[in-house]
Motif scaffolding. Sequence first.
Motif, short mmCIF file in Angstrom:
data_model
loop_
_atom_site.label_atom_id
_atom_site.label_comp_id
_atom_site.label_asym_id
_atom_site.label_seq_id
_atom_site.Cartn_x
_atom_site.Cartn_y
_atom_site.Cartn_z
N PHE A 70 0.82 -1.22 0.00
CA PHE A 70 0.00 0.00 0.00
C PHE A 70 0.86 1.26 0.00
N LYS A 77 -1.38 9.93 -8.37
CA LYS A 77 -2.55 10.20 -9.20
C LYS A 77 -2.23 11.27 -10.23
N ASN A 105 3.48 1.68 -1.96
CA ASN A 105 4.06 1.85 -3.30
C ASN A 105 3.01 2.18 -4.35
N LYS A 106 1.96 2.87 -3.93
CA LYS A 106 0.92 3.25 -4.89
C LYS A 106 1.45 4.32 -5.85
N LYS A 107 1.00 4.26 -7.12
CA LYS A 107 1.40 5.25 -8.12
C LYS A 107 0.70 6.57 -7.85
#
Length: 315
Positions: free
Chosen positions: A254, A260, A256-258
């Motif tokens: 969670f 927005k 390492n989210k890209k």
Amino acid sequence: MAGDLSAEQASAREEVMTCEKEIQSIKAALRRLGDAGNANDPNSLDIVLLKVEGLPETAQPTVQLQLSSPIEEGTLTQIFDPLNTDPSPEGSIVSFKGVETSTATLTVSAKDLDISLGSSTSHDLAPIFSINPMEVKDEYVTDLPIAIVAEESSGEALATAESTEEGKDDSPQAAATAEPIVPVCTVTLRITYKPSPQDQREELYEILNKASQRKATALENLRKISMTLARSGGDSPTKSSSTTVAKPSVKPGFLNKKPKEPTRLEKLYETTIGPNSILRKGLGIVVVSRNYFIFFGAVTFFHFKGQLLALPPPV
């Protein structure tokens, strides 16, 4: 196995809670005592004669009381009437002061006028002096029946007991052949014990020490049972299986989210009037450097055009 250990653990925990409640009640009783009464006031022991059984109605019994600690004597010549609210007549009550509660014994002898009827064995008064920590009272009343045995019978009983103790291996039927001793009469005494504040504190502290020892033993037992349960892997197999099947509370990855992607309006705002736009940066430079511009402009004007500010010469 785990079920048995769980039952033992629950029993040990209940024992600890029971001891704790008893300790708290004893401490509350000690607080209620406080500084009540004078610590130097001695305790008292009032003894009255309720009834005498086994004598004819025409008998006029006299009861002689012998206390061991302190060594004192008293005589009861009348039967006490509980319904009589008037002051007790002489000879109906015997009072002792400063009784040693741990070692005191009472011996009773009876007479019919001048004829000796016999005496009793020594009775330990320690059970009468016991205090209930749940309910501390100002006085404790006990009815004590005492068998009066003739002097010859009591001597024979003592001799028979000694001979039986010495030769019990040689004559196993000696106790069976001994004749039972029939008392001459039975005297019922009402003993009223009024403890002093110091006696109450000492007795409560002794009970408190015993309760604390029981609590320490129960805690040690509970600790051992808990350690055994921990080594055995818990209370039940379903508990361990549930822990392995349960879902993780945090999903992996969670962090390492890209990022927005910004929208068109957000891009337009950032390029025109946003914090990182050229306009905002230029205004910031102007605001910060305006004082420098004013200072150096004034210095340059004074240097080259300072005569414009001079006063005219006098006429």
